[in-house]
Scaffold this motif. Structure first.
Motif, short mmCIF file in Angstrom:
data_model
loop_
_atom_site.label_atom_id
_atom_site.label_comp_id
_atom_site.label_asym_id
_atom_site.label_seq_id
_atom_site.Cartn_x
_atom_site.Cartn_y
_atom_site.Cartn_z
N GLN A 1 66.45 42.10 47.90
CA GLN A 1 66.63 43.17 46.92
C GLN A 1 67.92 43.01 46.14
O GLN A 1 67.97 43.32 44.94
N ASP A 2 68.95 42.49 46.79
CA ASP A 2 70.23 42.32 46.09
C ASP A 2 70.15 41.20 45.06
O ASP A 2 70.74 41.29 43.98
N HIS A 3 69.41 40.13 45.36
CA HIS A 3 69.19 39.09 44.36
C HIS A 3 68.38 39.63 43.18
O HIS A 3 68.66 39.30 42.02
N ILE A 4 67.37 40.45 43.48
CA ILE A 4 66.60 41.08 42.41
C ILE A 4 67.51 41.94 41.53
O ILE A 4 67.47 41.87 40.30
N ASP A 5 68.34 42.75 42.17
CA ASP A 5 69.25 43.62 41.42
C ASP A 5 70.17 42.80 40.52
O ASP A 5 70.50 43.23 39.40
N ASN A 6 70.58 41.64 40.98
CA ASN A 6 71.48 40.80 40.18
C ASN A 6 70.80 40.31 38.90
O ASN A 6 71.41 40.31 37.83
N VAL A 7 69.54 39.87 39.00
CA VAL A 7 68.88 39.39 37.79
C VAL A 7 68.49 40.55 36.87
O VAL A 7 68.48 40.39 35.64
N VAL A 8 68.21 41.72 37.43
CA VAL A 8 68.01 42.91 36.59
C VAL A 8 69.29 43.20 35.82
O VAL A 8 69.26 43.49 34.61
N ALA A 9 70.43 43.11 36.49
CA ALA A 9 71.71 43.34 35.82
C ALA A 9 71.94 42.32 34.71
O ALA A 9 72.46 42.66 33.64
N LEU A 10 71.54 41.07 34.95
CA LEU A 10 71.70 40.04 33.92
C LEU A 10 70.83 40.36 32.70
O LEU A 10 71.31 40.29 31.56
N VAL A 11 69.57 40.70 32.93
CA VAL A 11 68.68 41.05 31.81
C VAL A 11 69.26 42.22 31.02
O VAL A 11 69.28 42.20 29.78
N ASN A 12 69.72 43.23 31.72
CA ASN A 12 70.28 44.40 31.03
C ASN A 12 71.55 44.04 30.27
O ASN A 12 71.76 44.53 29.15
N SER A 13 72.38 43.19 30.84
CA SER A 13 73.64 42.82 30.17
C SER A 13 73.37 42.04 28.89
O SER A 13 74.14 42.13 27.93
N LEU A 14 72.27 41.28 28.87
CA LEU A 14 71.93 40.48 27.69
C LEU A 14 71.12 41.27 26.68
O LEU A 14 70.86 40.78 25.58
N GLY A 15 70.72 42.48 27.04
CA GLY A 15 69.97 43.33 26.12
C GLY A 15 68.60 42.77 25.76
O GLY A 15 68.13 43.00 24.64
N LEU A 16 67.97 42.09 26.67
CA LEU A 16 66.68 41.47 26.38
C LEU A 16 65.58 42.53 26.29
O LEU A 16 65.42 43.34 27.20
N GLU A 17 64.82 42.49 25.22
CA GLU A 17 63.69 43.41 25.05
C GLU A 17 62.41 42.86 25.66
O GLU A 17 61.52 43.61 26.04
N SER A 18 62.33 41.53 25.73
CA SER A 18 61.15 40.90 26.34
C SER A 18 61.53 39.49 26.76
O SER A 18 62.50 38.90 26.25
N PHE A 19 60.76 38.94 27.69
CA PHE A 19 61.02 37.59 28.16
C PHE A 19 59.81 37.09 28.94
O PHE A 19 58.98 37.87 29.41
N SER A 20 59.71 35.77 29.06
CA SER A 20 58.78 35.14 29.97
C SER A 20 59.55 34.66 31.19
O SER A 20 60.78 34.52 31.16
N LEU A 21 58.81 34.44 32.28
CA LEU A 21 59.43 34.04 33.54
C LEU A 21 58.89 32.69 33.99
O LEU A 21 57.68 32.46 33.94
N VAL A 22 59.79 31.84 34.45
CA VAL A 22 59.43 30.62 35.17
C VAL A 22 60.07 30.72 36.54
O VAL A 22 61.30 30.91 36.63
N VAL A 23 59.27 30.62 37.60
CA VAL A 23 59.81 30.87 38.95
C VAL A 23 59.40 29.76 39.90
O VAL A 23 58.32 29.19 39.81
N HIS A 24 60.29 29.48 40.85
CA HIS A 24 60.08 28.42 41.84
C HIS A 24 60.70 28.85 43.16
O HIS A 24 61.79 29.42 43.18
N ASP A 25 59.98 28.60 44.28
CA ASP A 25 60.52 28.85 45.61
C ASP A 25 60.96 30.33 45.70
O ASP A 25 60.19 31.21 45.34
N TRP A 26 62.16 30.62 46.18
CA TRP A 26 62.63 32.01 46.28
C TRP A 26 62.65 32.70 44.92
O TRP A 26 62.62 33.93 44.83
#
Length: 289
Positions: free
Chosen positions: A85-110
């Motif tokens: 959950q803390d790793h999730i919170d960190n990437v949420v904080a990154l998205v919010n800090s960058l002001g992204l309105e939309s994005f695609s995701l590429v994910v691997h492993d964790w």
């Protein structure tokens, strides 16, 4: 973290960006312009795993690839939680800090569990998914060699003291041996007991039982998957993965029967290494549709 050696910098020629969060400084790559694509790595890799995909896409997309706390060029605090959950919170904080309105995701492993947790937190912002040898749901399947690394005391000793996770992964995760500079790039951030803390903590955080501290977070991520069944998805899968094998592929296909699938029978866990240009071309074409 020291400056990158020249042989690694030549492979990873990106400007560093940083986000200050409670856990420390989060390092990320932010290259190119256009539609945003967030690339989330797993354990024991870092944003270096996406270096060639970033080069391919940055002419048409804004490529954002963070290093999770404890990984890559990010800070490696010794007293942080290192929970899902803390790793999730960190990437949420990154998205919010960058002001992204939309994005695609590429994910691997964790990055699968973390990325789908990000999607669950910001569901309207995610437009497309690219799934690379990962999981975002509960499973009891765990290779013995990884289970051994979860054993209390012993697991920490072999992972942090003997580098018995990142080191072997650089061999076991590919079908074709990595060129020496590439192998050096994968291992560079994990050169000491202190710098291998996340490598161990990610393994310890695999939630196999309901009483595990991250079980509830993973269950919430799993239950949130169904809302994305109508979103475009591409599954790019190395079928010689010793960990995320075809059982996990079948689970993704069952949950997302509409997903396009690109299989690489001779590629291992590091599918972007073994499948190279062909895998990246499939991803680029999918994101450009």
């Amino acid at each position: 973290m020291a400056d990158l050696p020249a042989e690694i910098r030549a492979l990873y020629p990106f400007k560093s960006h940083w986000l200050d969060i409670p856990a420390g400084r989060l390092h990320y790559v932010d290259e190119g312009q256009g539609k945003a694509v967030i690339m989330l790595h797993g354990n024991p890799t870092w944003s270096f795993f996406y270096r060639d995909l970033i080069k391919d896409l940055r002419g048409t997309h804004r490529c954002i690839a963070p290093d999770h706390i404890g990984c890559g060029l990010s800070d490696k605090p010794q007293d942080w939680t290192y929970r899902l959950q803390d790793h999730i919170d960190n990437v949420v904080a990154l998205v919010n800090s960058l002001g992204l309105e939309s994005f695609s995701l590429v994910v691997h492993d964790w990055g699968g569990a973390i990325g789908m947790g990000l999607a669950e937190a910001l569901p309207s912002k995610v437009k497309r998914f690219v799934i690379l040898n990962t999981a975002a749901f509960r499973s009891q399947r765990i290779p013995l060699r990884i289970a051994a690394c979860k054993v209390p005391v012993f697991g920490e000793w072999i992972v942090r003291g003997l580098n018995a996770f990142a080191g072997p992964a650089a061999k076991m995760s590919v079908s074709t041996p990595l060129p020496p500079p590439v192998k050096a790039g994968f291992l560079f951030p994990y050169d000491s007991w202190a710098n291998r803390i996340a490598t161990h903590r990610f393994v310890a955080d695999i939630p196999l039982k309901p009483e595990h501290p991250s079980y509830a977070a993973l269950l919430r991520v799993e239950e949130g998957l169904a809302q994305f069944q109508e979103r475009p998805m591409l599954i790019v899968w190395g079928q010689r993965d010793f960990c995320f094998n075809d059982h996990f592929l079948a689970e993704w296909r069952k949950r997302f029967p509409q997903a396009a699938t690109k299989l690489f029978p001779n590629a291992g866990h590091y599918v972007l290494e073994d499948a190279g240009t062909e895998a990246r071309t499939a991803i680029t074409q999918f994101l450009n549709d």
